[in-house]
Write a protein that holds these residues in place. Structure first.
Motif, PDB file in Angstrom:
ATOM      1  N   MET A  33       0.866  -1.185   0.000  1.00 56.92           N
ATOM      2  CA  MET A  33       0.000   0.000   0.000  1.00 56.92           C
ATOM      3  C   MET A  33       0.898   1.228   0.000  1.00 56.92           C
ATOM      4  SD  MET A  33      -1.379   0.095   3.976  1.00 56.92           S
ATOM      5  CE  MET A  33      -1.827  -1.623   4.055  1.00 56.92           C
ATOM      6  N   ASN A  34       0.345   2.364  -0.415  1.00 52.26           N
ATOM      7  CA  ASN A  34       1.162   3.585  -0.426  1.00 52.26           C
ATOM      8  C   ASN A  34       1.270   4.162   0.979  1.00 52.26           C
ATOM      9  OD1 ASN A  34      -1.165   5.232   0.108  1.00 52.26           O
ATOM     10  ND2 ASN A  34      -1.616   5.322  -2.080  1.00 52.26           N
ATOM     11  N   LYS A  35       2.106   5.166   1.120  1.00 51.42           N
ATOM     12  CA  LYS A  35       2.396   5.724   2.444  1.00 51.42           C
ATOM     13  C   LYS A  35       1.156   6.336   3.091  1.00 51.42           C
ATOM     14  CE  LYS A  35       5.850   5.703   4.007  1.00 51.42           C
ATOM     15  NZ  LYS A  35       6.495   4.722   4.940  1.00 51.42           N
ATOM     16  N   PHE A  36       0.278   6.943   2.298  1.00 50.37           N
ATOM     17  CA  PHE A  36      -0.944   7.526   2.862  1.00 50.37           C
ATOM     18  C   PHE A  36      -1.780   6.462   3.552  1.00 50.37           C
ATOM     19  CE2 PHE A  36      -5.525   8.143   2.302  1.00 50.37           C
ATOM     20  CZ  PHE A  36      -5.721   9.285   3.066  1.00 50.37           C
ATOM     21  N   PHE A  41      -3.829   3.187   8.272  1.00 50.28           N
ATOM     22  CA  PHE A  41      -3.980   1.924   9.000  1.00 50.28           C
ATOM     23  C   PHE A  41      -3.193   1.917  10.307  1.00 50.28           C
ATOM     24  CE2 PHE A  41      -5.420   0.327   4.789  1.00 50.28           C
ATOM     25  CZ  PHE A  41      -6.675  -0.107   5.214  1.00 50.28           C
ATOM     26  N   PHE A  42      -2.133   2.697  10.398  1.00 45.82           N
ATOM     27  CA  PHE A  42      -1.485   2.921  11.696  1.00 45.82           C
ATOM     28  C   PHE A  42      -2.519   3.475  12.680  1.00 45.82           C
ATOM     29  CE2 PHE A  42       2.939   2.536  10.243  1.00 45.82           C
ATOM     30  CZ  PHE A  42       3.618   2.250  11.425  1.00 45.82           C
ATOM     31  N   LEU A  43      -3.235   4.512  12.237  1.00 48.49           N
ATOM     32  CA  LEU A  43      -4.222   5.160  13.099  1.00 48.49           C
ATOM     33  C   LEU A  43      -5.365   4.216  13.459  1.00 48.49           C
ATOM     34  CD1 LEU A  43      -4.389   8.631  11.315  1.00 48.49           C
ATOM     35  CD2 LEU A  43      -3.511   8.216  13.617  1.00 48.49           C
ATOM     36  N   PHE A  44      -5.883   3.509  12.465  1.00 47.34           N
ATOM     37  CA  PHE A  44      -6.981   2.570  12.718  1.00 47.34           C
ATOM     38  C   PHE A  44      -6.552   1.474  13.699  1.00 47.34           C
ATOM     39  CE2 PHE A  44      -9.379   3.315   8.442  1.00 47.34           C
ATOM     40  CZ  PHE A  44      -9.895   4.488   8.978  1.00 47.34           C
ATOM     41  N   LEU A 231     -10.368  -4.814  -0.567  1.00 52.38           N
ATOM     42  CA  LEU A 231      -9.527  -3.621  -0.497  1.00 52.38           C
ATOM     43  C   LEU A 231      -8.640  -3.501  -1.733  1.00 52.38           C
ATOM     44  CD1 LEU A 231      -8.507  -3.655   3.286  1.00 52.38           C
ATOM     45  CD2 LEU A 231     -10.156  -2.146   2.166  1.00 52.38           C
ATOM     46  N   ALA A 232      -8.217  -4.633  -2.268  1.00 55.47           N
ATOM     47  CA  ALA A 232      -7.438  -4.608  -3.510  1.00 55.47           C
ATOM     48  C   ALA A 232      -8.318  -4.152  -4.671  1.00 55.47           C
ATOM     49  CB  ALA A 232      -6.860  -5.998  -3.791  1.00 55.47           C
ATOM     50  N   TRP A 233      -9.566  -4.608  -4.697  1.00 58.06           N
ATOM     51  CA  TRP A 233     -10.511  -4.189  -5.730  1.00 58.06           C
ATOM     52  C   TRP A 233     -10.759  -2.683  -5.650  1.00 58.06           C
ATOM     53  CZ3 TRP A 233     -15.613  -2.261  -5.408  1.00 58.06           C
ATOM     54  CH2 TRP A 233     -16.322  -2.223  -6.627  1.00 58.06           C
ATOM     55  N   CYS A 234     -10.762  -2.171  -4.427  1.00 57.12           N
ATOM     56  CA  CYS A 234     -10.927  -0.723  -4.222  1.00 57.12           C
ATOM     57  C   CYS A 234      -9.651   0.064  -4.484  1.00 57.12           C
ATOM     58  CB  CYS A 234     -11.401  -0.438  -2.789  1.00 57.12           C
ATOM     59  SG  CYS A 234     -13.040  -1.070  -2.395  1.00 57.12           S
ATOM     60  N   ARG A 235      -8.565  -0.644  -4.789  1.00 56.95           N
ATOM     61  CA  ARG A 235      -7.247  -0.046  -5.055  1.00 56.95           C
ATOM     62  C   ARG A 235      -6.655   0.664  -3.844  1.00 56.95           C
ATOM     63  NH1 ARG A 235      -7.673   2.205 -11.325  1.00 56.95           N
ATOM     64  NH2 ARG A 235      -8.393   0.202 -12.237  1.00 56.95           N
ATOM     65  N   ILE A 236      -7.026   0.214  -2.676  1.00 57.64           N
ATOM     66  CA  ILE A 236      -6.429   0.723  -1.439  1.00 57.64           C
ATOM     67  C   ILE A 236      -5.108  -0.008  -1.187  1.00 57.64           C
ATOM     68  CG2 ILE A 236      -6.719   0.834   1.080  1.00 57.64           C
ATOM     69  CD1 ILE A 236      -9.716   1.289   0.567  1.00 57.64           C
ATOM     70  N   ILE A 237      -5.071  -1.283  -1.531  1.00 55.74           N
ATOM     71  CA  ILE A 237      -3.851  -2.076  -1.424  1.00 55.74           C
ATOM     72  C   ILE A 237      -3.609  -2.741  -2.777  1.00 55.74           C
ATOM     73  CG2 ILE A 237      -4.191  -2.509   1.042  1.00 55.74           C
ATOM     74  CD1 ILE A 237      -5.118  -5.335   0.306  1.00 55.74           C
ATOM     75  N   LYS A 238      -2.397  -3.282  -2.947  1.00 56.34           N
ATOM     76  CA  LYS A 238      -2.041  -3.996  -4.173  1.00 56.34           C
ATOM     77  C   LYS A 238      -1.564  -5.398  -3.829  1.00 56.34           C
ATOM     78  CE  LYS A 238      -0.582   0.103  -6.797  1.00 56.34           C
ATOM     79  NZ  LYS A 238       0.541   0.762  -7.529  1.00 56.34           N
TER      80      LYS A 238
END
Length: 239
Positions: A33-36, A41-44, A231-238
């Motif tokens: 996943m990107n840095k954003f 997810f750190f916060l969550f 989440l991959a489908w949503c392009r949040i992760i790869k």
């Protein structure tokens, strides 16, 4: 009833971010996943785990050590080197703390490509943060509990992450069944994992540590696998 709903919610939320973010992402790099999104997810993870929050960096290092040294005296949490589950938990806690505080030398292979947010972890891991969460849990219990006996569950809530880890690290190296013959004692604790969100398929995990799906047989349902695919489908992760 309201308190039971809250307890169940805390259990699954804390466990989800442990297995999704700290375990599958930070420790094994099963997806990227990107840095954003990493910071999100750190916060969550902090909000879900509260007083039992574990640094994804320190968790990842310790877990990689577990896979490298499984069932040896260098394993951070092996039932073979502890008299009971509580002594194992205490040993694990000391090793984790030493990693977090930089008191032991860590091999470079255990630190490659792990997420790190030192400033955030300094706050989230602080005693003051944990005390604030403990006070919040206590007030919530007092407000919702129908009987004071339920206050006995407060220590479990305050250290929930440790209990999640102990269930797998102790029992899944002692009891269960195996799909794969490995040079360690890892076992699948139960055939249908409803309480641990796929984490109970420990023998499967030791066979393929970076797999996004911990279930390997038709009845081994890993709900987090489907969340990862979404989440991959949503392009949040790869993947």
């Amino acid at each position: 009833m309201a308190l039971i709903i809250v307890l169940v919610g805390l259990w699954y939320l804390s466990l989800f971010f442990q297995t999704f973010f700290q375990h599958r992402y930070a420790a094994h790099g099963a997806f990227t996943m990107n840095k954003f999104w990493e910071r999100v997810f750190f916060l969550f993870t902090y909000l879900a785990q509260g007083s039992s929050y574990m640094s994804p960096r320190a968790y990842a290092i310790m877990h990689r050590m577990h896979h490298a040294y499984t069932d040896t005296d260098k394993d951070p949490h092996s039932p073979s080197y502890s008299k009971n589950i509580f002594s194992m938990m205490w040993r694990t806690r000391n090793i984790y703390s030493a990693i977090f505080k930089g008191k032991i030398t860590i091999e470079e292979r255990f630190t490659k490509n792990i997420p790190d947010w030192p400033l955030f972890d300094k706050w989230a891991h602080s005693t003051f943060s944990r005390l604030l969460w403990a006070a919040g849990y206590t007030l919530l219990f007092i407000f919702l509990t129908p009987t004071l006996w339920l206050l006995l569950l407060l220590p479990v809530v305050m250290s929930m992450g440790a209990f999640h880890g102990a269930i797998i690290n102790w029992f899944a190296h002692k009891y269960g069944y195996i799909n794969f013959r490995l040079k360690n004692t890892s076992q699948n604790l139960i055939s249908v994992d409803l309480l641990m969100l796929g984490e109970a398929y420990h023998n499967n995990h030791h066979k393929q540590p970076s797999s996004i799906n911990f279930g390997k047989r038709w009845h081994e349902i890993d709900p987090v696998f489907h969340v990862i695919r979404f989440l991959a489908w949503c392009r949040i992760i790869k993947l």
